[in-house]
Write a protein that holds these residues in place. Structure first.
Motif, mmCIF file in Angstrom:
data_model
loop_
_atom_site.group_PDB
_atom_site.id
_atom_site.type_symbol
_atom_site.label_atom_id
_atom_site.label_comp_id
_atom_site.label_asym_id
_atom_site.label_seq_id
_atom_site.Cartn_x
_atom_site.Cartn_y
_atom_site.Cartn_z
ATOM 1 N N GLY A 142 1.449 0.967 -14.670
ATOM 2 C CA GLY A 142 0.882 0.881 -15.984
ATOM 3 C C GLY A 142 1.388 -0.120 -16.654
ATOM 4 O O GLY A 142 2.099 -0.806 -16.307
ATOM 5 N N PHE A 143 0.743 -0.580 -17.806
ATOM 6 C CA PHE A 143 1.296 -1.380 -18.786
ATOM 7 C C PHE A 143 0.934 -1.295 -20.244
ATOM 8 O O PHE A 143 0.061 -0.286 -20.717
ATOM 9 N N CYS A 144 1.556 -1.796 -21.042
ATOM 10 C CA CYS A 144 1.555 -1.321 -22.539
ATOM 11 C C CYS A 144 0.870 -2.452 -23.273
ATOM 12 O O CYS A 144 1.058 -3.828 -23.083
ATOM 13 N N HIS A 145 -0.166 -2.347 -24.108
ATOM 14 C CA HIS A 145 -0.841 -3.349 -24.855
ATOM 15 C C HIS A 145 -0.438 -2.731 -26.427
ATOM 16 O O HIS A 145 -1.298 -1.774 -26.950
ATOM 17 N N SER A 155 -12.482 -0.729 -26.056
ATOM 18 C CA SER A 155 -12.627 -1.065 -24.782
ATOM 19 C C SER A 155 -11.298 -1.115 -24.292
ATOM 20 O O SER A 155 -10.926 -0.888 -23.001
ATOM 21 N N VAL A 156 -10.327 -1.894 -25.072
ATOM 22 C CA VAL A 156 -9.023 -2.160 -24.651
ATOM 23 C C VAL A 156 -8.089 -0.581 -24.508
ATOM 24 O O VAL A 156 -7.278 -0.430 -23.718
ATOM 25 N N GLN A 157 -8.481 0.225 -25.537
ATOM 26 C CA GLN A 157 -7.801 1.422 -25.576
ATOM 27 C C GLN A 157 -8.175 2.470 -24.415
ATOM 28 O O GLN A 157 -7.409 3.101 -23.921
ATOM 29 N N ARG A 158 -9.590 2.016 -24.123
ATOM 30 C CA ARG A 158 -10.130 2.764 -23.008
ATOM 31 C C ARG A 158 -9.214 2.269 -21.610
ATOM 32 O O ARG A 158 -8.761 3.243 -20.889
ATOM 33 N N GLN A 159 -9.032 1.031 -21.700
ATOM 34 C CA GLN A 159 -8.179 0.472 -20.681
ATOM 35 C C GLN A 159 -6.557 0.868 -20.522
ATOM 36 O O GLN A 159 -6.320 1.232 -19.296
ATOM 37 N N GLN A 160 -6.495 1.128 -21.628
ATOM 38 C CA GLN A 160 -4.755 1.780 -21.559
ATOM 39 C C GLN A 160 -5.042 2.889 -21.153
ATOM 40 O O GLN A 160 -3.861 3.329 -20.401
ATOM 41 N N MET A 161 -5.841 3.810 -21.342
ATOM 42 C CA MET A 161 -5.607 5.248 -21.108
ATOM 43 C C MET A 161 -6.103 5.182 -19.522
ATOM 44 O O MET A 161 -5.374 6.143 -18.563
ATOM 45 N N TYR A 211 1.901 1.035 -31.649
ATOM 46 C CA TYR A 211 1.501 1.699 -30.485
ATOM 47 C C TYR A 211 0.423 2.582 -30.217
ATOM 48 O O TYR A 211 0.273 3.288 -29.215
ATOM 49 N N GLY A 212 -0.353 2.436 -31.213
ATOM 50 C CA GLY A 212 -1.675 3.303 -31.264
ATOM 51 C C GLY A 212 -2.509 3.211 -29.876
ATOM 52 O O GLY A 212 -2.872 4.518 -29.312
ATOM 53 N N PRO A 213 -2.705 2.162 -29.162
ATOM 54 C CA PRO A 213 -3.585 2.162 -28.046
ATOM 55 C C PRO A 213 -2.598 2.904 -26.686
ATOM 56 O O PRO A 213 -3.323 3.241 -25.813
#
Length: 382
Positions: A142-145, A155-161, A211-213
């Motif tokens: 995993g990684f943090c955006h 789209s980025v928040q889905r990628q974070q999940m 850190y919402g995403p």
């Protein structure tokens, strides 16, 4: 992994609250010392001669865990996407090995956001291990955006999940289906129990602006861990009774690690994207090295702990959010929870006030409007 949330307000408390804080420190330190120096304690996490799979094992905390386990005599398989990093990690493990002639190391390149890839990984490890599943699986991928919720595209928040939660959930699903399949009594193991370990974040206890995403994915891991810690007991009960043809090969224990900031290449990338407000809230925090996090985590696993933090302030944060989670020590953790919640009566309003005052002083974070996509966020680190 993200840096420890601000909590700088712990150093700016009123006199009564400061007194409570000192009392909290005294109780927790005494409790920790008692745990650390207990006599005759059994090692609850033996690894010598056992097969360990580490996802996200080519960098940062995962790589540090891999080399530490190699030094303790484990056979280790590291999983990530980039082959060159995996090969380098295998060389590190060979150099660190307790017995390089007996220990075996292996790597698998895989994209763990795909559940079929996770099934392939467990199948490959089972074949490599002469037909037996791994003994320990540690999810570090995993990684943090970082970014404000409205500023980061969905789209980025889905990628974070996908890269935070689903890599862990997919790996856990494939692992447990391998471990919990019923076997005849003759195939049931006499070895120590198997362990499934998640890597989470203290943000699952105390979310922080910016850190919402990322925080929701970590909170989801913590919830999954708590759920599995109950469900697994049904299988453990069947194993204990050795039900004919309906018991798994071994019992299983679930653990979750909650690091704070970890100094790594991923952390450096995260700092480039992190909002200035978030940096301000974290200015009093001290990130740890991957080696420190690995060693502290392994020591806690040897003590048999379930929810594991790697810093004192992280332990206080855990105390505010224990809820229905299993306790490492019922009395000590209950006292920790009471006292931590007293401290956080001031901490949470302080964090909100700092965010409010930041807005008053600096205005909107993106006065030019919202963007549909950010180039930095489209590709996760390898």
């Amino acid at each position: 992994m993200p840096q420890l949330p601000s909590l700088s307000s712990l150093y700016e408390l009123s006199t009564p609250t400061l007194g409570i804080s000192v009392f909290v420190c005294t109780v927790i330190i005494a409790y920790t010392i008692a745990k650390m120096f207990g006599f005759g304690r059994k090692n609850e996490f033996p690894v010598e001669g056992r097969v360990v799979v580490i996802t996200g094992g080519s960098d940062g905390m995962g790589r540090a865990v891999a080399t530490n386990l190699a030094g303790r005599g484990a056979h280790v398989v590291v999983v990530a996407r980039t082959v060159s990093k995996l090969q380098s990690t295998v060389e590190d493990m060979r150099r660190a090995a307790m017995n390089s002639l007996k220990q075996r190391f292996f790597y698998i390149s895989a994209d763990l956001t795909d559940p079929a890839e996770c099934d392939r990984v467990i199948a490959e490890v089972t074949g490599w291990n002469y037909g037996a599943g791994p003994d320990i699986v540690w999810c570090c991928a995993g990684f943090c955006h970082p970014g404000f919720f409205t500023e980061v595209p969905i789209s980025v928040q889905r990628q974070q999940m996908d890269t935070v939660y689903w890599t862990a959930a997919n790996t856990a699903h494939s692992t447990l289906r391998n471990w919990l399949a019923p076997v005849p009594p003759s195939a049931q193991m006499q070895n120590p129990r198997r362990h499934l370990i998640f890597t989470c974040s203290t943000l699952a206890f105390t979310p922080i602006a910016g850190y919402g995403p990322y925080s929701p994915a970590k909170a989801a891991i913590r919830s999954l861990s708590d759920t599995l810690s109950q469900e697994i007991e049904m299988y453990n009960g069947a194993f204990t009774q050795r039900h004919r043809n309906s018991a798994p090969a071994a019992d299983v224990k679930i653990h979750t690690i909650f690091p704070m900031g970890i100094l790594s290449g991923g952390f450096d990338n995260e700092q480039k994207l992190k909002p200035e407000l978030t940096k301000m809230l974290e200015e009093a925090d001290k990130p740890q090295t991957p080696e420190e996090v690995a060693q502290i985590s392994l020591a806690a696993l040897e003590r048999g702990e379930y929810l594991i933090t790697t810093m004192f302030v992280g332990n206080v944060m855990k105390g505010t959010a224990l809820g229905p989670s299993p306790r490492n020590a019922p009395i000590g953790d209950t006292i920790l929870s009471w006292l931590s919640n007293l401290v956080f009566l001031q901490v949470i309003p302080d964090l909100r006030n700092k965010a409010f005052n930041w807005g008053k002083t600096n205005g909107l974070p993106n006065a030019g409007g919202f963007e549909d996509e950010t180039p930095e966020a489209t590709t996760p680190p390898s």
